[in-house]
Design a protein around this motif. Structure first.
Motif, PDB file in Angstrom:
ATOM      1  N   HIS A  67       4.813  -3.873  -7.145  1.00 56.92           N
ATOM      2  CA  HIS A  67       5.969  -3.071  -6.914  1.00 56.92           C
ATOM      3  C   HIS A  67       5.378  -1.661  -6.631  1.00 56.92           C
ATOM      4  CE1 HIS A  67       9.068  -5.518  -7.938  1.00 56.92           C
ATOM      5  NE2 HIS A  67       8.329  -6.214  -8.715  1.00 56.92           N
ATOM      6  N   ASN A  68       4.263  -1.383  -7.245  1.00 57.68           N
ATOM      7  CA  ASN A  68       3.383   0.074  -6.932  1.00 57.68           C
ATOM      8  C   ASN A  68       2.151   0.142  -7.253  1.00 57.68           C
ATOM      9  OD1 ASN A  68       2.828   2.781  -6.786  1.00 57.68           O
ATOM     10  ND2 ASN A  68       4.832   3.489  -7.635  1.00 57.68           N
ATOM     11  N   VAL A 123       6.835  -5.196  -1.922  1.00 51.81           N
ATOM     12  CA  VAL A 123       8.287  -5.242  -1.599  1.00 51.81           C
ATOM     13  C   VAL A 123       8.926  -4.528  -0.360  1.00 51.81           C
ATOM     14  CG1 VAL A 123       9.009  -5.291  -4.221  1.00 51.81           C
ATOM     15  CG2 VAL A 123       8.211  -3.079  -3.091  1.00 51.81           C
ATOM     16  N   ASN A 135      13.186  -5.774  -1.054  1.00 53.57           N
ATOM     17  CA  ASN A 135      14.156  -5.877  -2.215  1.00 53.57           C
ATOM     18  C   ASN A 135      15.412  -5.878  -1.647  1.00 53.57           C
ATOM     19  OD1 ASN A 135      12.591  -5.557  -4.069  1.00 53.57           O
ATOM     20  ND2 ASN A 135      12.214  -3.276  -4.210  1.00 53.57           N
ATOM     21  N   GLN A 184       4.228  11.084  -5.767  1.00 51.23           N
ATOM     22  CA  GLN A 184       4.690   9.919  -4.814  1.00 51.23           C
ATOM     23  C   GLN A 184       5.824  10.244  -4.045  1.00 51.23           C
ATOM     24  OE1 GLN A 184       5.626   6.140  -6.720  1.00 51.23           O
ATOM     25  NE2 GLN A 184       6.907   5.421  -4.969  1.00 51.23           N
ATOM     26  N   GLU A 210       5.915   4.739  -0.425  1.00 53.12           N
ATOM     27  CA  GLU A 210       7.097   4.109  -0.895  1.00 53.12           C
ATOM     28  C   GLU A 210       7.216   2.741  -0.645  1.00 53.12           C
ATOM     29  OE1 GLU A 210       9.312   4.329  -3.388  1.00 53.12           O
ATOM     30  OE2 GLU A 210       9.667   6.436  -2.627  1.00 53.12           O
ATOM     31  N   PRO A 211       6.743   1.840  -1.726  1.00 54.75           N
ATOM     32  CA  PRO A 211       6.699   0.390  -1.600  1.00 54.75           C
ATOM     33  C   PRO A 211       7.792  -0.273  -1.043  1.00 54.75           C
ATOM     34  CG  PRO A 211       5.692   1.031  -3.773  1.00 54.75           C
ATOM     35  CD  PRO A 211       6.275   2.323  -3.140  1.00 54.75           C
ATOM     36  N   CYS A 212       9.063   0.113  -1.775  1.00 57.50           N
ATOM     37  CA  CYS A 212      10.298  -0.158  -1.010  1.00 57.50           C
ATOM     38  C   CYS A 212      11.367   1.013  -0.899  1.00 57.50           C
ATOM     39  CB  CYS A 212      10.981  -1.495  -1.599  1.00 57.50           C
ATOM     40  SG  CYS A 212      12.641  -1.983  -1.069  1.00 57.50           S
ATOM     41  N   GLY A 213      11.719   1.479  -2.380  1.00 58.70           N
ATOM     42  CA  GLY A 213      12.555   2.415  -2.238  1.00 58.70           C
ATOM     43  C   GLY A 213      13.947   1.761  -2.300  1.00 58.70           C
TER      44      GLY A 213
HETATM   45  C1  GLC Z   1       8.147   0.627  -7.528  1.00 57.56           C
HETATM   46  C2  GLC Z   1       8.274   1.507  -6.038  1.00 57.56           C
HETATM   47  C3  GLC Z   1       9.459   1.396  -5.308  1.00 57.56           C
HETATM   48  C4  GLC Z   1      10.332  -0.009  -5.472  1.00 57.56           C
HETATM   49  C5  GLC Z   1      10.186  -0.425  -6.833  1.00 57.56           C
HETATM   50  C6  GLC Z   1      11.050  -1.641  -6.939  1.00 57.56           C
HETATM   51  O1  GLC Z   1       8.710   1.329  -8.514  1.00 57.56           O
HETATM   52  O2  GLC Z   1       7.706   2.704  -6.292  1.00 57.56           O
HETATM   53  O3  GLC Z   1       9.310   1.807  -4.113  1.00 57.56           O
HETATM   54  O4  GLC Z   1      11.601   0.016  -4.865  1.00 57.56           O
HETATM   55  O5  GLC Z   1       9.070  -0.613  -7.359  1.00 57.56           O
HETATM   56  O6  GLC Z   1      10.301  -2.603  -6.383  1.00 57.56           O
END
Ligand code: GLC
Ligand code: ADP
Length: 488
Positions: free
Chosen positions: A167-168, A217, A250, A308, A381-384
């Protein structure tokens, strides 16, 4: 498909970020796809107090420095998801956060706390801990659960298939090499091919190295983490697993984030009838002491205040934003310097800037519904998730073109409603992580805001997006199918 999700936080019981939202929603979405998805969580007080119908599964004795450890099975409140809980009061029963004490310092025994989580996950996976249930796939989330993949790999018994989701990548779970013995693993794992990372133990590596499949993600972040710029030193490890790494976006939990049913809003609204959104904005401006004006564009930030998230760029471009007559509302907590700087901005401009420091779920909903634009200028930002929630609420995201933000927001460039429809635009996207680039994008967004016909088109297109968990859950199901140990 029997799948065990192993994680350290879950919405609505305990949450430090988007991880909890995912862990709260994904098992339910998998159940809707026909899976038997369960959770394994540490027995933190907020979890232990809320999980319903708890029954003891087995005693685990003295492990990881704790005595009388036991495993329990219960049910998430208001959900079909079954939850295994590790009851280990010495390691988990304490005030503070899941990873840190109230003063922000890491718990000094996190290696034991999360070693235990992974160890129990692997033993559930190997079968026998719960005589009534053995998963075919163990799905571990972030470094807190990553050790499950190493224990499964080292376990001599039946091998459950494993998926590890990053996730990060920036939070890696680093510990002193000298403490490796506490994990009870074979010494061959204490090598660069195992958990060692620059003379430290790296729990993230347990997932990256030993899981059968690694996911992250969003597709863009999956590509980014294979590069030195975003790889946090682990890009080589990720490139080494290239054919096993993929990105699955996500989703949004529509039971929690839906302007039509959101009971926390001044007025509920929908894509077909967006009238209530103006009322949410008026209420937000009123409650926060801002000038009450439909004509002033409200920009919102709902975020951890960490480097971040690029919020220093928001601060640096703030004077220009305010000169244009726009307003800024912030709900956030984290870096004390950023907290202080945002508070100071609110003190200087009380009619245009409102800042709420702290974590507050109900205010997050009010901001996302009441604002016109959601600012997410992240460095990575992995997903956000906040930009996805914003889309659902007709609040146009203004994001940096990075990671999951790049995958979920379509930049508006056309100058007519027909043109915006053709390009399927849903927000505003900029490239450089600089205050001037952010400022230029804000100015561009304000240009659209001043043309209601264009803004309405963008809102309609944003609200029409389907970022539900349906497709991601299907993608995870196919992944599980491709690796699952078939039932005997
Ligand atoms: C992490 C990332 C975020 C992502 C989240 C859920 O905390 O920073 O970008 O949406 O995980 O996967
Ligand atoms: P990250 O996990 O990196 O923090 P995400 O965008 O994936 O970023 O998820 C953040 C989640 O945390 C969202 O549900 C967002 O609404 C919530 N959130 C962040 N900061 C706050 C806050 N101060 N108060 C309430 N909710 C917050």
């Amino acid at each position: 498909m029997k799948v065990l999700h192993v994680a350290a936080e879950v919405f609505p019981l305990i949450k430090t970020g988007g991880l909890a939202d995912v862990v709260g929603a994904l098992p339910q979405a998998l159940i809707a796809q026909g899976a038997d998805a369960r959770l394994l969580l540490p027995g933190l007080p907020a979890i232990q107090d809320a999980v319903l119908h708890q029954k003891k599964v087995c005693d685990l004795g003295s492990v990881f420095g704790a005595v009388n450890v036991s495993l329990w099975l219960g049910q998430m409140p208001q959900s079909k998801v079954k939850v295994y809980l590790i009851c280990a009061p010495y390691l988990y029963a304490r005030d503070g956060g899941p990873y840190q004490a109230a003063d922000g310092s890491e718990w000094s025994d996190n290696l034991q706390r999360f070693g235990l989580l992974g160890w129990v996950g692997a033993h559930l996976g190997a079968g026998g801990l719960d005589p009534d249930w053995t998963p075919q796939v163990l799905h571990a989330h972030d470094w807190h659960a990553a050790m499950a993949c190493a224990y499964v790999a080292a376990h001599p018994a039946r091998r459950v298939a494993t998926v590890y989701t990053v996730h990060n990548l920036a939070y890696q779970g680093l510990f002193a090499m000298a403490d490796f013995h506490m994990l009870g693993l074979p010494s061959r794992l204490l090598a660069a091919s195992g958990l060692e990372f620059h003379n430290q133990l790296c729990l993230m590596k347990a997932g990256l190295k030993f899981a059968d499949r690694v996911t992250t993600v969003s597709p863009s972040y999956a590509a980014e983490i294979a590069t030195p710029e975003f790889g946090c030193g682990l890009d080589g490890v990720i490139r080494g697993r290239a054919s096993d790494v993929s990105g699955i976006l996500n989703g949004v939990d529509g039971a929690v984030w839906n302007p039509q049913t959101d009971t926390g809003l001044a007025h509920r609204y929908s894509r077909a009838d967006v009238g209530g959104k103006a009322e949410c904005k008026r209420q937000l401006q009123t409650e926060l002491g801002l000038d009450v004006s439909a004509k002033a564009a409200v920009f919102a930030v709902v975020s951890r205040l960490s480097s971040q998230k690029g919020l220093d760029l928001v601060l640096a471009s703030l004077p220009a934003v305010l000169r244009s007559g726009a307003q800024l509302v912030v709900q956030g907590s984290g870096d004390p310097l950023l907290e202080a700087a945002f508070l100071e901005a609110a003190r200087q401009h009380p009619h245009q800037v409102a800042v709420r420091i702290g974590y507050d779920e109900s205010w997050a909903h009010k901001l996302i519904a009441g604002a016109d634009v959601m600012l997410v200028p992240s460095r990575f930002e992995p997903c956000g998730l906040t930009q996805l929630y914003a889309l659902r609420y007709g609040t146009l995201p203004l994001v940096r073109r990075v990671g999951g933000l790049a995958d979920t927001v379509v930049n508006a460039t056309a100058t007519s409603a027909a043109g915006l429809a053709q390009e399927a635009a849903t927000g505003f996207v900029f490239d450089e992580a600089t205050a001037s680039a952010l400022q230029a994008e804000v100015t561009r967004a304000l240009g659209f805001f001043e043309q209601p016909a264009l803004w309405d088109t963008l809102m309609q297109q944003a609200m029409a997006q389907d970022f539900s968990w349906h497709q991601p859950a299907r993608d995870y199901m196919s992944l599980y199918d491709s690796i699952a140990i078939k039932a005997d």
